[in-house]
Design a protein around this motif. Sequence first.
Motif, short mmCIF file in Angstrom:
data_model
loop_
_atom_site.label_atom_id
_atom_site.label_comp_id
_atom_site.label_asym_id
_atom_site.label_seq_id
_atom_site.Cartn_x
_atom_site.Cartn_y
_atom_site.Cartn_z
N LEU A 32 1.38 -1.05 -0.02
CA LEU A 32 0.29 0.18 0.23
C LEU A 32 1.23 1.51 -0.02
CD1 LEU A 32 -3.04 0.55 2.31
CD2 LEU A 32 -1.59 2.16 1.88
N LEU A 33 1.38 1.16 0.71
CA LEU A 33 2.85 3.16 0.90
C LEU A 33 3.76 2.56 0.09
CD1 LEU A 33 3.79 3.00 4.94
CD2 LEU A 33 1.95 3.80 3.41
N GLU A 34 3.86 1.57 -1.10
CA GLU A 34 4.71 1.17 -1.77
C GLU A 34 3.75 1.99 -3.22
OE1 GLU A 34 7.84 -1.96 -1.73
OE2 GLU A 34 5.79 -2.04 -2.51
N ARG A 35 2.87 2.13 -3.59
CA ARG A 35 2.27 2.82 -3.69
C ARG A 35 1.67 4.17 -3.77
NH1 ARG A 35 -3.02 -0.83 -6.65
NH2 ARG A 35 -3.01 1.04 -7.65
N ALA A 36 1.15 4.23 -2.59
CA ALA A 36 0.81 5.53 -2.06
C ALA A 36 2.28 6.91 -3.06
CB ALA A 36 0.73 5.26 -0.63
N THR A 37 1.35 7.87 -2.23
CA THR A 37 2.18 9.15 -2.40
C THR A 37 2.02 9.93 -1.26
OG1 THR A 37 1.43 9.53 -4.65
CG2 THR A 37 2.62 11.66 -3.29
N ARG A 38 3.04 10.16 -0.41
CA ARG A 38 3.03 10.93 0.53
C ARG A 38 2.36 12.40 1.27
NH1 ARG A 38 6.34 13.85 4.26
NH2 ARG A 38 6.36 13.60 6.93
N VAL A 39 1.37 13.07 1.10
CA VAL A 39 0.85 14.52 0.92
C VAL A 39 2.04 15.51 2.33
CG1 VAL A 39 -0.98 15.84 0.97
CG2 VAL A 39 -0.96 13.84 -0.15
N VAL A 40 1.15 14.57 3.38
CA VAL A 40 2.01 15.44 4.96
C VAL A 40 2.02 15.22 5.62
CG1 VAL A 40 -0.20 16.51 4.94
CG2 VAL A 40 1.83 18.28 5.70
N SER A 41 3.28 15.68 6.59
CA SER A 41 2.94 14.91 8.20
C SER A 41 1.98 15.27 9.24
CB SER A 41 4.33 15.63 9.10
OG SER A 41 4.08 14.66 10.60
N MET A 42 1.18 14.24 9.42
CA MET A 42 0.09 14.73 10.68
C MET A 42 0.37 14.90 12.01
SD MET A 42 -2.56 14.92 8.63
CE MET A 42 -4.11 15.11 8.92
N LYS A 43 1.74 15.33 12.04
CA LYS A 43 1.72 14.97 13.83
C LYS A 43 1.46 16.00 14.42
CE LYS A 43 5.85 12.26 12.85
NZ LYS A 43 7.66 12.20 13.14
N GLU A 44 1.25 17.30 13.90
CA GLU A 44 0.41 18.50 14.53
C GLU A 44 -0.85 18.64 14.28
OE1 GLU A 44 2.62 21.72 12.78
OE2 GLU A 44 4.61 20.83 13.47
N TRP A 45 -1.06 17.66 13.17
CA TRP A 45 -2.78 18.02 13.08
C TRP A 45 -3.72 16.39 13.55
CZ3 TRP A 45 -2.50 22.24 10.91
CH2 TRP A 45 -2.10 23.11 11.00
N GLU A 46 -4.87 17.03 13.31
CA GLU A 46 -5.61 15.39 13.74
C GLU A 46 -6.61 15.32 12.24
OE1 GLU A 46 -8.07 17.35 17.03
OE2 GLU A 46 -6.87 16.87 18.40
N GLY A 47 -6.56 16.29 12.20
CA GLY A 47 -7.50 15.62 10.79
C GLY A 47 -7.04 16.51 9.25
N ALA A 48 -7.77 15.83 8.42
CA ALA A 48 -7.74 16.62 6.77
C ALA A 48 -9.44 16.31 6.33
CB ALA A 48 -6.27 15.54 6.31
N VAL A 49 -9.57 17.60 5.81
CA VAL A 49 -10.66 17.55 5.48
C VAL A 49 -10.15 18.07 3.86
CG1 VAL A 49 -12.50 19.20 4.69
CG2 VAL A 49 -11.58 18.58 7.25
N TRP A 50 -10.70 17.81 2.17
CA TRP A 50 -10.01 18.27 0.98
C TRP A 50 -10.89 18.55 0.13
CZ3 TRP A 50 -6.13 16.16 -0.71
CH2 TRP A 50 -4.94 15.04 -0.27
#
Length: 344
Positions: A32-50
Amino acid sequence: MRNWKPIAIFISLGLGLAAAVLLASRFREPTLLERATRVVSMKEWEGAVWLSDAEVLLCHEGEGHKYRVMSLNLRTGVKTRAAALEGALSSFNNEGIVASSDGKWLLCLPHDGEPDMHVVSTKGSPVFKNIVDGDMGLCWIPGTHQWVHLKTTQKGDASDGSIGEAQFHDVGSPSGSTCRRIKPKALTYQYYVSSLAALSSDRLRVAEGTDSSNPPLTSAHVFDIEWIDGKARLTDVTTIHLPKADKLDRLMLSPQGDRVCWLGISEQLSYFDKLISRVFPRYHPSPRMELTVYIHNLPLGHTRRLAGQSSLAGDNDIRNLEWTPSGKRLSLEYQGSLWTIPVN
């Protein structure tokens, strides 16, 4: 004279195993990770809204219910603080946020059974409040600023329930007012409504919940409700046969309503551990968690395994598996980062 035969046998087995591992690694499917693209670190965040496939809001709720919100442009990598939106979101509780198809409005789900939900402009103002009695069945109608409230009924602690009615609202309409209601008859479901998609202003699609059952379900259902000549009708029920797993995450309908994704979690040996244990019977490795993302194409009636990821115990938390607005990628949080993975 020294007997070299056991050593030769051991070397031959080692070379054979190495060759088998090398051959298997060349022909194995990407993880899964080999197919995926990393967007951003979430260490400072709790959620993402597209808001779109090229823009995402990163959210963090701090002490005193104070929000910090940053807009990330994926094309340029530029982060911009959304100060006005921070103030709006800090004024009420929510259990999740869903953006309209044009990324201009946010549907904020009610928190922990609270009666109120809120619709917020991504500019931070205006903010509209509506009464939904704690229901979580809310979604946008694609291409519009209308949203749907799916009212459900459940008796006591029973796991099953029924859909009472669907209400269609315009952004900014007074609380309690609707532009339309539909009341399907005898539409029941197991466990709970997992996700909802509006195919048009006349048609809804509802996916049944799966992750609250023990043992896990072997099948789940997707219902189509259509508004025909002023009356609501149940026009189709699709049964999805679920691959075997120790645990199933909830079914998530794509924004277009044509596909469903979910996460299966199973405890098993990796391919290489199985291979080594066949050669060396005394090798007893610890099981790993296999995380598998599945996609079901509703028009074709076909389920496929998109990708899997083997993980050690305690490191198996894939969170917030969802579709990006275009329906061309999936978004997920794993190992402290936000990732996207193509579905085609």
